[in-house]
Design a protein around this motif. Sequence first.
Motif, PDB file in Angstrom:
ATOM      1  N   SER A   1       0.814  -1.217   0.000  1.00  0.00           N
ATOM      2  CA  SER A   1       0.000   0.000   0.000  1.00  0.00           C
ATOM      3  C   SER A   1       0.847   1.265   0.000  1.00  0.00           C
ATOM      4  CB  SER A   1      -0.919  -0.009   1.224  1.00  0.00           C
ATOM      5  OG  SER A   1      -0.148  -0.069   2.424  1.00  0.00           O
ATOM      6  N   ASP A   2       2.011   1.216   0.624  1.00  0.00           N
ATOM      7  CA  ASP A   2       2.830   2.427   0.710  1.00  0.00           C
ATOM      8  C   ASP A   2       4.276   2.223   0.291  1.00  0.00           C
ATOM      9  OD1 ASP A   2       3.482   0.768   2.762  1.00  0.00           O
ATOM     10  OD2 ASP A   2       3.450   2.295   4.330  1.00  0.00           O
ATOM     11  N   SER A   3       4.607   1.053  -0.257  1.00  0.00           N
ATOM     12  CA  SER A   3       5.987   0.800  -0.683  1.00  0.00           C
ATOM     13  C   SER A   3       6.013  -0.372  -1.647  1.00  0.00           C
ATOM     14  CB  SER A   3       6.885   0.507   0.530  1.00  0.00           C
ATOM     15  OG  SER A   3       6.461  -0.689   1.169  1.00  0.00           O
ATOM     16  N   ASN A   4       7.179  -0.686  -2.131  1.00  0.00           N
ATOM     17  CA  ASN A   4       7.367  -1.871  -2.964  1.00  0.00           C
ATOM     18  C   ASN A   4       8.769  -2.394  -2.749  1.00  0.00           C
ATOM     19  OD1 ASN A   4       9.159  -1.075  -5.571  1.00  0.00           O
ATOM     20  ND2 ASN A   4       7.966   0.690  -4.846  1.00  0.00           N
ATOM     21  N   TYR A   5       8.960  -3.697  -2.939  1.00  0.00           N
ATOM     22  CA  TYR A   5      10.283  -4.299  -2.769  1.00  0.00           C
ATOM     23  C   TYR A   5      10.515  -5.355  -3.833  1.00  0.00           C
ATOM     24  CZ  TYR A   5       7.913  -8.227  -0.398  1.00  0.00           C
ATOM     25  OH  TYR A   5       7.096  -9.286  -0.094  1.00  0.00           O
ATOM     26  N   VAL A   6      11.765  -5.771  -3.963  1.00  0.00           N
ATOM     27  CA  VAL A   6      12.160  -6.726  -4.990  1.00  0.00           C
ATOM     28  C   VAL A   6      12.427  -8.081  -4.345  1.00  0.00           C
ATOM     29  CG1 VAL A   6      13.787  -7.213  -6.855  1.00  0.00           C
ATOM     30  CG2 VAL A   6      13.200  -4.859  -6.299  1.00  0.00           C
ATOM     31  N   THR A   7      11.884  -9.123  -4.919  1.00  0.00           N
ATOM     32  CA  THR A   7      12.136 -10.485  -4.459  1.00  0.00           C
ATOM     33  C   THR A   7      12.324 -11.380  -5.679  1.00  0.00           C
ATOM     34  OG1 THR A   7      11.314 -12.260  -3.025  1.00  0.00           O
ATOM     35  CG2 THR A   7       9.698 -11.131  -4.408  1.00  0.00           C
ATOM     36  N   CYS A   8      12.578 -12.648  -5.465  1.00  0.00           N
ATOM     37  CA  CYS A   8      12.807 -13.593  -6.564  1.00  0.00           C
ATOM     38  C   CYS A   8      11.614 -14.526  -6.701  1.00  0.00           C
ATOM     39  CB  CYS A   8      14.080 -14.411  -6.301  1.00  0.00           C
ATOM     40  SG  CYS A   8      15.600 -13.439  -6.344  1.00  0.00           S
ATOM     41  N   ARG A   9      10.985 -14.505  -7.842  1.00  0.00           N
ATOM     42  CA  ARG A   9       9.844 -15.370  -8.106  1.00  0.00           C
ATOM     43  C   ARG A   9       9.771 -15.701  -9.587  1.00  0.00           C
ATOM     44  NH1 ARG A   9       4.963 -12.757  -4.425  1.00  0.00           N
ATOM     45  NH2 ARG A   9       5.934 -13.175  -2.408  1.00  0.00           N
ATOM     46  N   SER A  10       9.155 -16.836  -9.872  1.00  0.00           N
ATOM     47  CA  SER A  10       8.879 -17.181 -11.263  1.00  0.00           C
ATOM     48  C   SER A  10       7.723 -16.321 -11.760  1.00  0.00           C
ATOM     49  CB  SER A  10       8.521 -18.661 -11.380  1.00  0.00           C
ATOM     50  OG  SER A  10       9.593 -19.473 -10.944  1.00  0.00           O
ATOM     51  N   THR A  11       7.609 -16.209 -13.071  1.00  0.00           N
ATOM     52  CA  THR A  11       6.529 -15.387 -13.619  1.00  0.00           C
ATOM     53  C   THR A  11       5.161 -15.994 -13.341  1.00  0.00           C
ATOM     54  OG1 THR A  11       6.788 -16.543 -15.737  1.00  0.00           O
ATOM     55  CG2 THR A  11       7.981 -14.469 -15.453  1.00  0.00           C
ATOM     56  N   SER A  12       5.127 -17.318 -13.213  1.00  0.00           N
ATOM     57  CA  SER A  12       3.878 -18.000 -12.862  1.00  0.00           C
ATOM     58  C   SER A  12       3.931 -18.370 -11.380  1.00  0.00           C
ATOM     59  CB  SER A  12       3.688 -19.253 -13.712  1.00  0.00           C
ATOM     60  OG  SER A  12       2.614 -20.027 -13.228  1.00  0.00           O
ATOM     61  N   SER A  13       3.068 -17.749 -10.592  1.00  0.00           N
ATOM     62  CA  SER A  13       3.056 -18.036  -9.155  1.00  0.00           C
ATOM     63  C   SER A  13       2.698 -19.491  -8.890  1.00  0.00           C
ATOM     64  CB  SER A  13       2.053 -17.115  -8.445  1.00  0.00           C
ATOM     65  OG  SER A  13       2.427 -15.767  -8.579  1.00  0.00           O
ATOM     66  N   LYS A  14       1.779 -20.043  -9.660  1.00  0.00           N
ATOM     67  CA  LYS A  14       1.384 -21.436  -9.478  1.00  0.00           C
ATOM     68  C   LYS A  14       2.570 -22.366  -9.712  1.00  0.00           C
ATOM     69  CE  LYS A  14      -2.037 -24.833 -10.998  1.00  0.00           C
ATOM     70  NZ  LYS A  14      -3.191 -25.099 -11.915  1.00  0.00           N
ATOM     71  N   PHE A  15       3.309 -22.134 -10.776  1.00  0.00           N
ATOM     72  CA  PHE A  15       4.485 -22.960 -11.067  1.00  0.00           C
ATOM     73  C   PHE A  15       5.544 -22.775  -9.976  1.00  0.00           C
ATOM     74  CE2 PHE A  15       8.622 -23.616 -13.116  1.00  0.00           C
ATOM     75  CZ  PHE A  15       8.447 -24.886 -13.648  1.00  0.00           C
ATOM     76  N   HIS A  16       5.732 -21.552  -9.516  1.00  0.00           N
ATOM     77  CA  HIS A  16       6.725 -21.243  -8.495  1.00  0.00           C
ATOM     78  C   HIS A  16       6.456 -22.051  -7.219  1.00  0.00           C
ATOM     79  CE1 HIS A  16       9.649 -18.619  -6.428  1.00  0.00           C
ATOM     80  NE2 HIS A  16       8.815 -18.671  -5.395  1.00  0.00           N
ATOM     81  N   TYR A  17       5.221 -22.003  -6.729  1.00  0.00           N
ATOM     82  CA  TYR A  17       4.897 -22.696  -5.481  1.00  0.00           C
ATOM     83  C   TYR A  17       4.808 -24.207  -5.677  1.00  0.00           C
ATOM     84  CZ  TYR A  17       4.018 -18.061  -3.633  1.00  0.00           C
ATOM     85  OH  TYR A  17       4.177 -16.755  -3.228  1.00  0.00           O
ATOM     86  N   THR A  18       4.506 -24.663  -6.883  1.00  0.00           N
ATOM     87  CA  THR A  18       4.528 -26.104  -7.152  1.00  0.00           C
ATOM     88  C   THR A  18       5.940 -26.663  -7.033  1.00  0.00           C
ATOM     89  OG1 THR A  18       2.622 -25.939  -8.633  1.00  0.00           O
ATOM     90  CG2 THR A  18       4.020 -27.895  -8.860  1.00  0.00           C
ATOM     91  N   MET A  19       6.912 -25.956  -7.586  1.00  0.00           N
ATOM     92  CA  MET A  19       8.299 -26.389  -7.484  1.00  0.00           C
ATOM     93  C   MET A  19       8.768 -26.401  -6.027  1.00  0.00           C
ATOM     94  SD  MET A  19       9.460 -27.160 -10.518  1.00  0.00           S
ATOM     95  CE  MET A  19       7.856 -27.901 -10.728  1.00  0.00           C
ATOM     96  N   ILE A  20       8.391 -25.382  -5.284  1.00  0.00           N
ATOM     97  CA  ILE A  20       8.760 -25.341  -3.864  1.00  0.00           C
ATOM     98  C   ILE A  20       8.147 -26.530  -3.121  1.00  0.00           C
ATOM     99  CG2 ILE A  20       8.431 -24.056  -1.716  1.00  0.00           C
ATOM    100  CD1 ILE A  20       8.698 -21.487  -3.271  1.00  0.00           C
ATOM    101  N   GLY A  21       6.884 -26.855  -3.411  1.00  0.00           N
ATOM    102  CA  GLY A  21       6.223 -27.980  -2.753  1.00  0.00           C
ATOM    103  C   GLY A  21       6.898 -29.310  -3.054  1.00  0.00           C
ATOM    104  N   ILE A  22       7.297 -29.516  -4.316  1.00  0.00           N
ATOM    105  CA  ILE A  22       7.972 -30.777  -4.681  1.00  0.00           C
ATOM    106  C   ILE A  22       9.313 -30.899  -3.955  1.00  0.00           C
ATOM    107  CG2 ILE A  22       9.025 -32.042  -6.592  1.00  0.00           C
ATOM    108  CD1 ILE A  22       6.900 -30.844  -8.425  1.00  0.00           C
ATOM    109  N   LEU A  23      10.082 -29.831  -3.927  1.00  0.00           N
ATOM    110  CA  LEU A  23      11.379 -29.865  -3.253  1.00  0.00           C
ATOM    111  C   LEU A  23      11.220 -30.085  -1.755  1.00  0.00           C
ATOM    112  CD1 LEU A  23      13.137 -26.960  -5.170  1.00  0.00           C
ATOM    113  CD2 LEU A  23      13.666 -29.394  -5.352  1.00  0.00           C
ATOM    114  N   LEU A  24      10.213 -29.466  -1.164  1.00  0.00           N
ATOM    115  CA  LEU A  24       9.966 -29.702   0.260  1.00  0.00           C
ATOM    116  C   LEU A  24       9.607 -31.159   0.515  1.00  0.00           C
ATOM    117  CD1 LEU A  24       7.935 -26.536   1.360  1.00  0.00           C
ATOM    118  CD2 LEU A  24      10.201 -27.227   2.142  1.00  0.00           C
ATOM    119  N   ALA A  25       8.787 -31.751  -0.346  1.00  0.00           N
ATOM    120  CA  ALA A  25       8.394 -33.150  -0.174  1.00  0.00           C
ATOM    121  C   ALA A  25       9.609 -34.076  -0.247  1.00  0.00           C
ATOM    122  CB  ALA A  25       7.364 -33.532  -1.242  1.00  0.00           C
TER     123      ALA A  25
END
Length: 504
Positions: free
Chosen positions: A224-248
């Motif tokens: 709402s009052d700022s913005n920051y830079v982080t690392c993510r894939s362009t597809s959020s669904k793909f990004h969190y799917t990869m994280i879930g597989i690696l965690l498993a």
Amino acid sequence: LKHCDLYGQLQVAARPSWQSAGNYLGISQRIYTAVHDFLAGQNGSTDVTTVLQRLSVDVEVLAGTYVDPSKGPPVYIEWTSVLGLMMVSLHVLALLLFAATAVFLLWYRNLRMVRKSFPYFCVLMIIGAMTNLSTIFVYTGYPTNLTCILQPWMLCLSFSFTMIALLEKNWRIFRIFNNPYMKMLRFSWRQFIMRAFVGLILQVAVLTVWTLLDPPIPSRVFLSDSNYVTCRSTSSKFHYTMIGILLALNVILVGAAIALAWLTRRVRSEYNEARKIGLIVWNTASFSFIGLTIIFIDILGAPVLYAIRSAILLETNLFFLICFFGSTLRAVIHRQALVSRDSSTDGSGGSKDANLFGRRRTVEANGEAAHMPQSAQMIVHTGTLVGRAGKSKLGLSLAPVHQYQIMLEPGRRFISILAEDDLSTGTGLSLRINTCETTNALRDADGIYTFGVIFNNKHSFQFMTSSKEVVDAWLDRFQGGTATTHNGTSVVSPARGSMPSEFV
């Protein structure tokens, strides 16, 4: 027609790309509408520059690339910031502590208390932990394409490498102590490399797919009052799917470590790491769950997320270092202090305890301990056997294999049987033999003799040894006979079974 030169002054507001593809139709419609309204005199503007500036803002909003100038530049953790300097300094100190521990273990690798901990595998675990701590260097500073790709690679592979080294270490302990027939065991680095390859290949495959298809890249998160830079894939669904597989995949490794810790929970105390592994897994799982719950909450902002992630990495790795290696380091330091003290107080430069022990052995060899009155003499048979204990045939077949220390007083018909776990506490089975039933020894295809003994109709044992001579000697002793001994010395390895030794 007075505005025919309008198209010559148009500026590029947005180009069709993967970022604007989803809204490309809306962007085209907005451009067409703005130009049409201006030409028709419907937007109340006579300045084409103003129209184009408004159009540029609208197009960026539709494309999702608009940045409110009032929010300023994106926030990230600079190397020179207070938070960045503090966290990097703490992680560097932790890296130095891990490196010193590795050097310490290698320097004292020939000491028994260090050798029993498999120092080379401990060093491999330390290398994995140090790589895990080094991720602080790719989380600090402005993210780049390279640092974004390195983050999941370093985090996942460092944790997996540590767990695989721990699994191999405990697997060898399990094989050694779950080897009742004392078969020849061969362990090689080639076997470890093959098992490590199998353990890592799936994670490498997942990380490779992630990197090739949709790798993490610097992405801006707008609050709402700022913005920051982080690392993510362009597809959020793909990004969190990869994280879930690696965690498993890593959860599977943790589960295997817990299973091996459970299987080795009854080995000798100096090799037993079940409690340590349990504490480490509990600590890592608890903080990882907290971290995974928090670090994806974007509204916390970059500084808070960075501090939480760095603190969790620091805590879990330091807890691992203290819990897993603390007792070994403390024992070595204590031993070296005792050696230094004894060397300084003994004029000959040797340990007083060692000299006294040597003198006692000399006295016993010269027979000075044999002047006990005949009436006070008591014959005791001692020895070791590998076997099982149970209260039924089914319980006996399912019981774990232990090494038992046996002490038999034939005069009083008193026997004491202690498993290796009972030696430190002094507990175990001690009773007067009223009845003793034995079974004939059976020899299997591997040349192992198995015989059973039941004391007082309720205490059942099944012993195993590779020597028929040992079988006959123990059966004779259990039944109250007078089998001969071999000058009171063991004739085979204690782990396979020993001849009952006789002392007065």
